[in-house]
Design an enzyme around this catalytic site. Structure first.
Site, PDB file in Angstrom:
ATOM      1  N   ASN A  14       0.855  -1.183   0.000  1.00  0.00           N
ATOM      2  CA  ASN A  14       0.000   0.000   0.000  1.00  0.00           C
ATOM      3  C   ASN A  14       0.887   1.227   0.000  1.00  0.00           C
ATOM      4  OD1 ASN A  14      -2.530  -1.220   0.140  1.00  0.00           O
ATOM      5  ND2 ASN A  14      -2.449  -1.391   2.365  1.00  0.00           N
ATOM      6  N   LYS A  61     -15.495  -2.803  13.946  1.00  0.00           N
ATOM      7  CA  LYS A  61     -14.320  -3.254  14.717  1.00  0.00           C
ATOM      8  C   LYS A  61     -14.546  -3.091  16.222  1.00  0.00           C
ATOM      9  CE  LYS A  61     -11.105  -2.198  10.961  1.00  0.00           C
ATOM     10  NZ  LYS A  61     -10.087  -3.124  10.453  1.00  0.00           N
TER      11      LYS A  61
END
Ligand code: C5P
Length: 398
Positions: A209, A342
């Site tokens: 990334n 999350k």
């Protein structure tokens, strides 16, 4: 300007590292501090007072009996006017005097008469540093509340190598800036991830990334400045480790996952800043894949990486978990849905166009109280604001 309005007395004692103190004066004044240099007699044999006078723009004091001070109270006047007394380099002899309260020249007298904090940066040969007498003096100084920065380890002027060399001027500057930050996370332990991960396909190729690690590194520095013990699990980046932070370098998401889970116990806060690759190649090819233009292009089968933040947040007694959401659109919606999925108390959102790769960013904090926009600012300023918010949340959850 990190030190605007701060008045610093810089004491320079006798050692070859005195040349680095000249650079330090430049850095301190560059950040807006007023620097008054006081030198020991031995220091003036290594670098002349003229150098420090030119760099600080102020006359240098070396003599207790300086006729410029009409009342002979230079030791009192200089320390009363200071926000911080910084001794760099601090020689073994000077530390010994300090530990025993000796006051036989201007600098030792002024240190004894101080009513402001004292920061010392030791510099000496490795054997002098390791000598039990120096170790005793350092222990005494710590008990007396003196802050000791460094020494570093490496090649020494005497040709030997080991602990004892003075920190670099840049590092002492960082410690000085840190000294003035509020200790909002004193006694806390903070674990962070930062940077990208690299998922190898073969020995020379991989999936990654885009991430410079700048935001994560700024937050680790801000947490350290706030008094926390900070461990930074870092993917491959080209950044120096902030002073006082312990760094563990990893490459892949699986390595980052193992390092985080291995270290997470005893931490009060976990901040996941890393841009973890969502997928990795199912197989690593041990030899470089050859180009075969006549054959069909190779396909790479991917498997999902573990969600490090999700796993930490699901631990039976999780630390305070903070996530990041870098989005290209719909920031609030995506960030909030990540926070909920999350199950974490705080997520930091940023639009990719606002802060990618640069030194500035624009953030929005999302927590149970709603949204808190942090306007465009240098990453270190935003990091300090985030640390303040984390300290508030820790206080609330106590
Ligand atoms: O849902 P998403 O993966 O985009 O969430 C981003 C947040 O989760 C970031 O804080 C990132 O560091 C963290 N993360 C992680 N492990 C992953 C993927 C993301 O810790 N495998």
């Amino acid at each position: 300007m990190e030190l605007a309005g701060k008045r610093i007395v810089l004491g320079v004692t006798g050692g070859i590292a005195a040349y680095k103190a000249a650079e330090l004066v430049r850095l301190l004044t560059g950040e807006g501090a007023t620097v008054q240099v006081v030198m020991s007699e031995a220091a003036a044999r290594f670098v002349t007072p003229v150098t420090f006078q030119a760099l600080s723009g102020r006359p240098v004091f070396t003599d207790q009996w300086d006729p410029r001070v009409a009342n002979n109270m230079a030791h009192i006047d200089l320390s009363r006017a200071a926000d911080l007394l910084l001794i760099a380099p601090a020689s073994a002899d000077f530390l010994a005097k300090l530990a025993n309260g000796l006051a036989d020249d201007l600098l030792t007298t002024l240190v004894l008469a101080r009513d402001c904090p004292l920061l010392v940066a030791p510099a000496m040969n490795r054997q002098m540093w390791e000598n039990p007498a120096t170790a005793r003096n350092i222990a005494t100084l710590r008990t007396d509340g003196v802050a000791i920065v460094g020494p570093g380890s490496g090649d020494q002027a005497c040709g030997e190598s080991g602990p004892g060399r003075m920190l670099e001027a840049e590092e002492i500057l960082a410690c000085t800036v840190a000294h003035f930050q509020p200790k909002l996370l004193a006694g806390k332990r903070v674990l962070l991830t930062a940077g990208p991960t690299f998922e190898a396909i073969d020995p020379v190729r991989g999936i990654t990334n885009l991430s410079t690690g700048k935001m994560g590194y700024a937050i680790s520095r801000a947490a350290q400045e706030a008094g926390a013990r900070v461990t930074l699990i870092s993917g491959p980046v080209c950044l120096p480790c902030p002073v006082g932070v312990s760094r563990v370098s990893v490459s892949s998401a699986l390595q980052m996952h193992a390092a985080v889970l291995g270290q997470i116990a005893e931490n009060d806060v976990f901040i996941a800043v890393a841009a973890v690759a969502d997928y990795r190649p199912a197989r690593f090819v041990g030899q470089k894949i050859k180009k075969r233009l006549q054959a069909a292009p190779p396909t790479i089968e991917l498997v999902a990486n573990p969600d490090i933040l999700g796993e930490v947040a699901a631990l039976p007694r999780p630390p305070l978990c903070v996530g990041f959401a870098a989005e290209s659109e719909n920031l609030a919606e995506y960030a909030e849905s990540k926070r909920r999925s999350k199950k974490i108390p705080l997520i930091v959102g940023n639009l990719i166009e606002d802060g990618f790769a640069g030194d500035r960013n624009t953030l929005v904090l999302f927590d149970d109280d709603g949204q808190h926009p942090l306007p465009p600012a240098p990453k270190i300023d935003l990091a300090r604001q985030l640390v303040a918010r984390i300290a508030d949340l820790l206080e609330k959850t106590r």
